[in-house]
Scaffold this active site. Sequence first.
Site, PDB file in Angstrom:
ATOM      1  N   SER A 199       3.591   9.490  -2.714  1.00 24.89           N
ATOM      2  CA  SER A 199       4.113   8.729  -3.826  1.00 24.89           C
ATOM      3  C   SER A 199       5.165   7.704  -3.158  1.00 24.89           C
ATOM      4  O   SER A 199       4.658   7.175  -2.380  1.00 24.89           O
ATOM      5  CB  SER A 199       5.083  10.039  -4.604  1.00 24.89           C
ATOM      6  OG  SER A 199       5.860   9.534  -5.745  1.00 24.89           O
ATOM      7  N   LYS A 238       4.063   5.446  -9.963  1.00 21.00           N
ATOM      8  CA  LYS A 238       4.292   6.804  -9.189  1.00 21.00           C
ATOM      9  C   LYS A 238       5.026   8.052  -9.964  1.00 21.00           C
ATOM     10  O   LYS A 238       4.735   9.006  -9.584  1.00 21.00           O
ATOM     11  CB  LYS A 238       5.362   6.358  -8.128  1.00 21.00           C
ATOM     12  CG  LYS A 238       4.716   5.383  -7.061  1.00 21.00           C
ATOM     13  CD  LYS A 238       3.414   5.953  -6.523  1.00 21.00           C
ATOM     14  CE  LYS A 238       2.957   5.166  -5.283  1.00 21.00           C
ATOM     15  NZ  LYS A 238       1.799   5.537  -4.558  1.00 21.00           N
ATOM     16  N   TYR A 260       5.385  -0.550 -10.788  1.00 20.03           N
ATOM     17  CA  TYR A 260       5.101   0.292  -9.651  1.00 20.03           C
ATOM     18  C   TYR A 260       5.755   1.627  -9.756  1.00 20.03           C
ATOM     19  O   TYR A 260       5.189   2.465  -9.719  1.00 20.03           O
ATOM     20  CB  TYR A 260       5.639  -0.456  -8.461  1.00 20.03           C
ATOM     21  CG  TYR A 260       5.472   0.338  -7.155  1.00 20.03           C
ATOM     22  CD1 TYR A 260       4.137   0.616  -6.598  1.00 20.03           C
ATOM     23  CD2 TYR A 260       6.775   0.791  -6.650  1.00 20.03           C
ATOM     24  CE1 TYR A 260       4.008   1.523  -5.442  1.00 20.03           C
ATOM     25  CE2 TYR A 260       6.685   1.326  -5.526  1.00 20.03           C
ATOM     26  CZ  TYR A 260       5.355   1.607  -4.804  1.00 20.03           C
ATOM     27  OH  TYR A 260       5.159   2.633  -3.787  1.00 20.03           O
TER      28      TYR A 260
END
Length: 281
Positions: free
Chosen positions: A139, A157, A153
């Site tokens: 992660s 994650k 982004y």
Amino acid sequence: MSTKRTPLTWFVTGASRGLGFHWVTAALERGDKVAATSRSAASLEPLVAKYGEQVLALEFDVADAAAARQAIHAAEDHFDGIDVLVNNAGQALLGTVEEVSEEQIRAQYEVNVFGPLWTTRAALPGMRAQGHGRIIQVSSYGGLVARPTMGLYHSSKWALEAMSQALAAEVAGHGIHVTLVEPLTFATDLGAKAPEVKPMPEYDAVRQELMAGAANSPFVTGDPAATADAILAIVDAPEPPLRVLFGINGIEPMRAEYASRIAEFEKWDHIARLAQGTALA
């Protein structure tokens, strides 16, 4: 009295560069076997040349579910099972929520969310059958926070974090451990390979404020090679953590982040109660 360690079999995505390359090399150096994967088989040739039959080089796109299943099954057949799955392949998308294109957003999720999902689902039956397994999901510190200009982004994650936390509880009874590795700042080319986004002048002030704050960041750029010992320690731990930070100075900002969330929930608890209606316990 010393006991001889049984070599492990790894399956690592994004093995040709960055953190993944250092982890694969560390595993091979200690005698483990690795199914090393990349979108380009040519990029894996140095590993094969140096470590020979310890390495199975596989070329596939993690976003392709069928290809992921085929690669996992090929590794299982070749090495007679997989002990450690490392979902390392990832992509960074830099840009505000409005700036990034639809195609870039979809590609971000294909690599960062669906990629690990496909390989994990493909590896689970074999791990359950053998009664053990380690799944390492790479992660990011950005999987715990969300900052301007990296919202998509971060969201990818966050999705990986939620899926993996639920998965950890689902497979614990089968001897399978799931760990989310959350790197802070390391000298890799992840950001350099980010898709190009055309900036909108409407967000220049946000970017300038972010850059000004970066000067006071507590994070220190880490050495990617040093993470190899850390990943081996996680893989070998009898009871590995669900989450672990890679890099220093991340704990204090995280304390502030979660304290701020709790404080806001408490401040607006009257709205929570208002939404409940008359059926208060």
